[in-house]
Design a protein around this motif. Structure first.
Motif, PDB file in Angstrom:
ATOM      1  N   LYS A  22       0.794  -1.232   0.000  1.00  0.00           N
ATOM      2  CA  LYS A  22       0.000   0.000   0.000  1.00  0.00           C
ATOM      3  C   LYS A  22       0.827   1.283   0.000  1.00  0.00           C
ATOM      4  CE  LYS A  22      -3.969  -2.037   0.079  1.00  0.00           C
ATOM      5  NZ  LYS A  22      -4.905  -1.942  -1.018  1.00  0.00           N
ATOM      6  N   ARG A  23       2.086   1.186   0.327  1.00  0.00           N
ATOM      7  CA  ARG A  23       2.997   2.337   0.364  1.00  0.00           C
ATOM      8  C   ARG A  23       2.514   3.445   1.310  1.00  0.00           C
ATOM      9  NH1 ARG A  23       5.600   2.100  -4.967  1.00  0.00           N
ATOM     10  NH2 ARG A  23       5.848  -0.119  -5.262  1.00  0.00           N
ATOM     11  N   ASP A  64      12.291  -6.466  -1.375  1.00  0.00           N
ATOM     12  CA  ASP A  64      11.395  -5.394  -1.816  1.00  0.00           C
ATOM     13  C   ASP A  64      11.761  -4.068  -1.165  1.00  0.00           C
ATOM     14  OD1 ASP A  64      10.005  -7.090  -3.479  1.00  0.00           O
ATOM     15  OD2 ASP A  64       8.337  -7.399  -2.092  1.00  0.00           O
ATOM     16  N   ALA A  65      12.107  -4.100   0.119  1.00  0.00           N
ATOM     17  CA  ALA A  65      12.489  -2.867   0.822  1.00  0.00           C
ATOM     18  C   ALA A  65      13.757  -2.279   0.209  1.00  0.00           C
ATOM     19  CB  ALA A  65      12.691  -3.145   2.310  1.00  0.00           C
ATOM     20  N   ARG A  66      14.724  -3.131  -0.132  1.00  0.00           N
ATOM     21  CA  ARG A  66      15.949  -2.643  -0.791  1.00  0.00           C
ATOM     22  C   ARG A  66      15.605  -1.992  -2.125  1.00  0.00           C
ATOM     23  NH1 ARG A  66      17.724  -7.706   0.114  1.00  0.00           N
ATOM     24  NH2 ARG A  66      18.574  -7.925   2.183  1.00  0.00           N
ATOM     25  N   ASN A  67      14.737  -2.631  -2.883  1.00  0.00           N
ATOM     26  CA  ASN A  67      14.333  -2.070  -4.175  1.00  0.00           C
ATOM     27  C   ASN A  67      13.628  -0.727  -4.004  1.00  0.00           C
ATOM     28  OD1 ASN A  67      15.426  -4.125  -5.711  1.00  0.00           O
ATOM     29  ND2 ASN A  67      13.528  -5.284  -5.824  1.00  0.00           N
ATOM     30  N   LEU A  68      12.738  -0.648  -3.033  1.00  0.00           N
ATOM     31  CA  LEU A  68      12.044   0.618  -2.782  1.00  0.00           C
ATOM     32  C   LEU A  68      13.027   1.706  -2.373  1.00  0.00           C
ATOM     33  CD1 LEU A  68       8.872  -0.656  -0.902  1.00  0.00           C
ATOM     34  CD2 LEU A  68       8.922   0.512  -3.111  1.00  0.00           C
ATOM     35  N   ALA A  69      13.999   1.361  -1.546  1.00  0.00           N
ATOM     36  CA  ALA A  69      14.988   2.342  -1.099  1.00  0.00           C
ATOM     37  C   ALA A  69      15.823   2.851  -2.275  1.00  0.00           C
ATOM     38  CB  ALA A  69      15.893   1.734  -0.032  1.00  0.00           C
ATOM     39  N   GLY A 121      14.584   3.217  -5.225  1.00  0.00           N
ATOM     40  CA  GLY A 121      13.674   3.835  -6.181  1.00  0.00           C
ATOM     41  C   GLY A 121      13.164   2.879  -7.231  1.00  0.00           C
ATOM     42  N   LEU A 122      13.347   1.585  -7.005  1.00  0.00           N
ATOM     43  CA  LEU A 122      12.874   0.569  -7.942  1.00  0.00           C
ATOM     44  C   LEU A 122      11.558  -0.009  -7.451  1.00  0.00           C
ATOM     45  CD1 LEU A 122      16.273  -1.312  -8.371  1.00  0.00           C
ATOM     46  CD2 LEU A 122      15.305   0.416  -9.885  1.00  0.00           C
ATOM     47  N   ALA A 123      10.855  -0.679  -8.347  1.00  0.00           N
ATOM     48  CA  ALA A 123       9.606  -1.330  -7.954  1.00  0.00           C
ATOM     49  C   ALA A 123       9.930  -2.606  -7.192  1.00  0.00           C
ATOM     50  CB  ALA A 123       8.789  -1.664  -9.199  1.00  0.00           C
ATOM     51  N   PRO A 124       9.139  -2.910  -6.189  1.00  0.00           N
ATOM     52  CA  PRO A 124       9.344  -4.160  -5.464  1.00  0.00           C
ATOM     53  C   PRO A 124       9.086  -5.353  -6.368  1.00  0.00           C
ATOM     54  CG  PRO A 124       7.452  -2.976  -4.572  1.00  0.00           C
ATOM     55  CD  PRO A 124       8.039  -2.135  -5.655  1.00  0.00           C
ATOM     56  N   SER A 125       9.874  -6.389  -6.222  1.00  0.00           N
ATOM     57  CA  SER A 125       9.767  -7.548  -7.108  1.00  0.00           C
ATOM     58  C   SER A 125       8.525  -8.378  -6.837  1.00  0.00           C
ATOM     59  CB  SER A 125      11.015  -8.425  -6.990  1.00  0.00           C
ATOM     60  OG  SER A 125      11.189  -8.833  -5.636  1.00  0.00           O
ATOM     61  N   SER A 126       7.943  -8.280  -5.629  1.00  0.00           N
ATOM     62  CA  SER A 126       6.786  -9.115  -5.298  1.00  0.00           C
ATOM     63  C   SER A 126       5.466  -8.500  -5.735  1.00  0.00           C
ATOM     64  CB  SER A 126       6.743  -9.383  -3.791  1.00  0.00           C
ATOM     65  OG  SER A 126       6.500  -8.186  -3.091  1.00  0.00           O
ATOM     66  N   GLN A 138       0.898  -5.038 -13.095  1.00  0.00           N
ATOM     67  CA  GLN A 138      -0.349  -4.261 -13.188  1.00  0.00           C
ATOM     68  C   GLN A 138      -0.558  -3.442 -11.919  1.00  0.00           C
ATOM     69  OE1 GLN A 138      -3.862  -6.600 -13.738  1.00  0.00           O
ATOM     70  NE2 GLN A 138      -5.158  -4.833 -14.124  1.00  0.00           N
ATOM     71  N   GLN A 139      -0.282  -4.037 -10.753  1.00  0.00           N
ATOM     72  CA  GLN A 139      -0.434  -3.308  -9.496  1.00  0.00           C
ATOM     73  C   GLN A 139       0.605  -2.194  -9.394  1.00  0.00           C
ATOM     74  OE1 GLN A 139      -0.536  -5.785  -6.010  1.00  0.00           O
ATOM     75  NE2 GLN A 139      -0.661  -4.055  -4.635  1.00  0.00           N
ATOM     76  N   GLN A 140       1.819  -2.426  -9.936  1.00  0.00           N
ATOM     77  CA  GLN A 140       2.850  -1.394  -9.935  1.00  0.00           C
ATOM     78  C   GLN A 140       2.366  -0.181 -10.723  1.00  0.00           C
ATOM     79  OE1 GLN A 140       6.588  -2.911 -11.383  1.00  0.00           O
ATOM     80  NE2 GLN A 140       6.642  -4.569  -9.886  1.00  0.00           N
TER      81      GLN A 140
END
Length: 129
Positions: free
Chosen positions: A60-61, A96-101, A103-108, A112-114
């Protein structure tokens, strides 16, 4: 606590965080949660924290990685305990947290949800949005 009580607790925390009534970085909160994790022996606290962060951070960010640094650090330490294999959910959350940090989309999160999340963020950041 039984499973239903744990589920209710998780849902309450999510509601409090989403309404900005609970700050995941609050020292009182993080201290108690980390104590409950007991360096990997507190499976209930670990599973609850993973589920909560998965929902409020990745799905949900409601929060950013900066809002839950202490919890993510504690979970990283739990994942690195020698002789213990971390759960798939924990590994996925940390990735996913590393990706978000970064600036990337989380892999999980499905593509479509991204896209939907990106559109919502653009609408929220637009003037008058």
């Amino acid at each position: 606590f039984g499973d239903s009580e744990r589920r209710v607790h998780r849902e309450l925390v999510v509601v409090l965080v989403s309404n900005r009534l609970l700050n995941l970085a609050a020292p009182e909160y993080t201290k108690e949660v980390i104590k409950g994790m007991d360096m990997g022996r507190g499976h209930v606290a670990i599973d609850a924290t993973v589920a909560i962060l998965q929902h409020v951070l990745v799905d949900k960010r409601f929060v950013g990685t900066g809002d839950c640094v202490a919890l993510l650090d504690a979970l990283t330490k739990v994942a690195q305990v020698p002789g213990r294999k971390p759960s798939d959910a924990l590994v996925r959350l940390l990735d996913d947290a590393r990706n978000l940090a970064r600036g990337l989309a989380p892999s999980s999160v499905p593509p479509q949800q991204q896209q939907q999340q990106q559109q919502q963020q653009q609408l929220q950041s637009a003037p008058g949005g």
